[in-house]
Design a protein around this motif. Structure first.
Motif, short mmCIF file in Angstrom:
data_model
loop_
_atom_site.label_atom_id
_atom_site.label_comp_id
_atom_site.label_asym_id
_atom_site.label_seq_id
_atom_site.Cartn_x
_atom_site.Cartn_y
_atom_site.Cartn_z
N UNK A 10 0.84 -1.19 0.00
CA UNK A 10 0.00 0.00 0.00
C UNK A 10 0.87 1.24 0.00
N UNK A 11 0.55 2.22 -0.85
CA UNK A 11 1.29 3.48 -0.90
C UNK A 11 0.46 4.50 -1.61
N UNK A 12 0.89 5.78 -1.55
CA UNK A 12 0.17 6.86 -2.20
C UNK A 12 0.63 6.98 -3.64
N UNK A 13 -0.33 6.99 -4.58
CA UNK A 13 -0.04 7.08 -6.00
C UNK A 13 -0.88 8.18 -6.61
N UNK A 14 -0.29 9.02 -7.45
CA UNK A 14 -1.01 10.06 -8.18
C UNK A 14 -1.43 9.49 -9.53
N UNK A 15 -2.74 9.42 -9.77
CA UNK A 15 -3.26 8.89 -11.02
C UNK A 15 -3.53 10.04 -11.97
N UNK A 16 -2.91 9.99 -13.15
CA UNK A 16 -3.05 11.05 -14.15
C UNK A 16 -3.94 10.58 -15.27
N UNK A 318 7.81 -1.95 -27.93
CA UNK A 318 8.45 -1.22 -26.85
C UNK A 318 7.39 -0.50 -26.02
N UNK A 319 7.61 -0.48 -24.72
CA UNK A 319 6.67 0.14 -23.80
C UNK A 319 7.41 1.09 -22.87
N UNK A 320 6.84 2.28 -22.66
CA UNK A 320 7.36 3.21 -21.67
C UNK A 320 6.66 2.94 -20.34
N UNK A 321 7.45 2.80 -19.28
CA UNK A 321 6.92 2.46 -17.95
C UNK A 321 7.44 3.47 -16.93
N UNK A 322 6.98 3.34 -15.70
CA UNK A 322 7.48 4.16 -14.60
C UNK A 322 8.68 3.43 -13.99
N UNK A 323 9.91 3.95 -14.17
CA UNK A 323 11.09 3.24 -13.68
C UNK A 323 11.23 3.23 -12.16
N UNK A 324 10.36 3.98 -11.46
CA UNK A 324 10.41 3.90 -10.00
C UNK A 324 9.72 2.63 -9.50
N UNK A 325 9.06 1.90 -10.40
CA UNK A 325 8.44 0.62 -10.06
C UNK A 325 9.12 -0.55 -10.76
N UNK A 326 9.48 -0.38 -12.03
CA UNK A 326 9.96 -1.50 -12.84
C UNK A 326 11.31 -1.17 -13.47
N UNK A 327 12.13 -2.19 -13.61
CA UNK A 327 13.42 -2.04 -14.28
C UNK A 327 13.24 -2.10 -15.78
N UNK A 328 14.08 -1.37 -16.50
CA UNK A 328 14.09 -1.47 -17.96
C UNK A 328 14.50 -2.87 -18.38
N UNK A 329 13.91 -3.35 -19.46
CA UNK A 329 14.23 -4.67 -19.98
C UNK A 329 13.26 -5.75 -19.57
N UNK A 330 12.38 -5.47 -18.60
CA UNK A 330 11.39 -6.46 -18.20
C UNK A 330 10.35 -6.65 -19.30
N UNK A 331 9.95 -7.88 -19.59
CA UNK A 331 8.86 -8.12 -20.54
C UNK A 331 7.51 -7.89 -19.85
N UNK A 332 6.57 -7.34 -20.60
CA UNK A 332 5.19 -7.16 -20.14
C UNK A 332 4.26 -7.69 -21.23
N UNK A 333 3.22 -8.38 -20.82
CA UNK A 333 2.16 -8.72 -21.77
C UNK A 333 1.01 -7.77 -21.51
N UNK A 359 4.27 9.24 -17.29
CA UNK A 359 4.09 7.81 -17.03
C UNK A 359 4.41 7.55 -15.57
N UNK A 360 3.39 7.67 -14.72
CA UNK A 360 3.55 7.54 -13.28
C UNK A 360 2.59 6.51 -12.74
N UNK A 361 3.12 5.56 -12.00
CA UNK A 361 2.28 4.55 -11.38
C UNK A 361 2.53 3.16 -11.92
N UNK A 362 2.09 2.14 -11.19
CA UNK A 362 2.36 0.75 -11.57
C UNK A 362 1.49 0.23 -12.70
N UNK A 363 0.36 0.90 -12.99
CA UNK A 363 -0.51 0.48 -14.09
C UNK A 363 -0.69 1.64 -15.06
N UNK A 364 0.41 2.14 -15.54
CA UNK A 364 0.42 3.28 -16.47
C UNK A 364 1.50 2.99 -17.50
N UNK A 365 1.17 3.09 -18.78
CA UNK A 365 2.15 2.79 -19.82
C UNK A 365 1.95 3.64 -21.05
#
Length: 395
Positions: A10-16, A318-333, A359-365
């Motif tokens: 659980x944490x505070x996330x700003x949804x844009x 290629x997908x742009x992600x929030x690097x404060x959650x995920x490392x570059x190079x990870x595969x996503x479906x 691109x901020x947050x764990x479910x933002x791409x």
């Protein structure tokens, strides 16, 4: 396989919420802060929609591109930040081992599928008890340019200034990985860099300019996308890539156009904003300067644009992600609504190779569409709901 195993935080996330899709930043309509519950739920490849029909050879090729950088990354750095998970699968060492195996795999659909299924485990991403997040799109822009300033080519694309300083905060505190401070040193102190309006108004020496464009509006959108292909006045093509920014936050120009009634929520898109700017040149300059962020460029001799991971991006892989959650190079479906009405969902494997200021947050791409008119059309219209699964290396 345990299909119900979960990882939560659980944490505070700003949804844009986005109006027009872009890479460096996006048009914002509204913002709200939530106390989000982030959850990763282990699942199987059989549960990924269209997994068996996706041509994974393109995804494998894109993953191999990322492996060039993954192989030089600190082995102890986590793949997931802000989430507690088994250490053995949450390190770059685990991803580096997968990269070593990828070297031996030929770029063929069946072999690529076997590689990902044997070496990765899919995890469904949930945020705030929701499985759907917001996904926008971006593309490689096209511009007309010249190496020489003239009445026609009068809008400068600037190189990265020599006095621009970027500080990687993750080098000082691991919990700040993926966050940077940008500024200039004045009297031995790091100060904020100039805003867009000040940079645009400043004198420009020839050695500070990369190219001259024939449109200030095209330059503005080139800076939003972060990369582009320039057609020179001599007929040659030059690919230009993101080199840095001035450290200021992006301010959406779509929001004031909505507030003033210039555009409606139903009609607003990257294309409609661009058309408005071109039809109102006097107001356009002032409006664009409300965005304090400024992007600098460099020439790039490769076959595709360069993302934040410093590897070439692949169209629709290629997908742009929030690097404060995920490392570059990870595969996503991903399973995303297509921006064109009546089209099937985008269901394919992509690789995290880029980021963007919105691109901020764990479910933002931000989904990279590539180059050309179709890519521009899809990116400009894309503000899609969708699901995402992160593929983590198997123990």
């Amino acid at each position: 396989m345990n299909a119900t195993r979960t990882i939560k935080l659980g944490l505070s996330v700003c949804l844009t919420f986005i109006i027009t899709a872009c890479h460096q930043s996006s048009e914002q309509v509204d913002e709200r802060e939530n106390q989000a519950q982030i959850e990763l739920k282990e699942t199987s490849f059989e549960n990924l929609p269209n997994w068996q029909h996706d041509d994974l050879s393109a995804a494998l090729l894109s993953f191999k591109q990322s492996c060039i950088k993954i192989s030089t990354t600190n082995q102890e750095l986590p793949l997931l930040s802000q989430i507690t998970i088994n250490t053995e699968i949450n390190t770059h060492l685990a991803l580096q081992k997968a990269c070593q195996k990828a070297k031996q795999v030929q770029i063929k659909p069946d072999l690529a599928r076997q590689f990902f299924e044997h070496n990765f485990q899919p995890w469904l991403i949930r945020s705030d008890n929701k499985e759907q997040g917001l996904f926008t799109g971006y593309y490689e822009a096209s511009v007309n340019a010249s190496y020489n300033q003239s009445a026609k080519y009068s809008s400068p694309i600037r190189k990265k200034p020599k006095d621009l300083v970027t500080v990687d905060l993750g080098l000082f505190k691991p919990e700040l990985a993926g966050q940077n401070l940008v500024g200039q040193v004045v009297n031995s102190r790091l100060q904020p860099y100039q805003e867009r309006k000040d940079i645009e108004a400043s004198h420009t020496d020839d050695d500070e300019v990369l190219l001259w464009l024939d449109s200030a509006v095209d330059k503005f959108f080139l800076q939003i996308q972060g990369s582009g292909l320039a057609e020179l006045d001599n007929g040659n093509l030059v690919r230009i890539a993101y080199a840095g920014n001035n450290g200021h936050n992006y301010s959406a120009i779509g929001k004031p156009l909505l507030q003033r009634g210039e555009l409606s929520k139903e009609s607003i898109s990257m294309q409609s904003i661009k058309a408005w700017l071109n039809h109102h040149p006097e107001q356009a300059k002032q409006l664009m300067n409300t965005n304090k962020r400024y992007i600098f460029f460099r020439e790039h001799a490769g076959m595709g644009p360069i993302g934040a991971q410093d590897v070439e991006l692949s169209a629709e892989r290629s997908l742009a992600i929030d690097p404060s959650y995920y490392a570059y190079g990870l595969p996503f479906f991903v399973d995303l609504e297509h921006p064109q009405k009546g089209s099937n969902n985008i269901q394919k494997l992509v690789i995290a190779q880029d980021t963007g200021s919105a691109i901020k947050g764990p479910l933002r791409g931000d989904f990279f569409w590539g180059h050309g008119l179709a890519a521009e059309e899809n990116a400009g219209k894309m503000k899609s709901l969708g699901k995402a699964w992160v593929l983590l290396p198997k123990n």
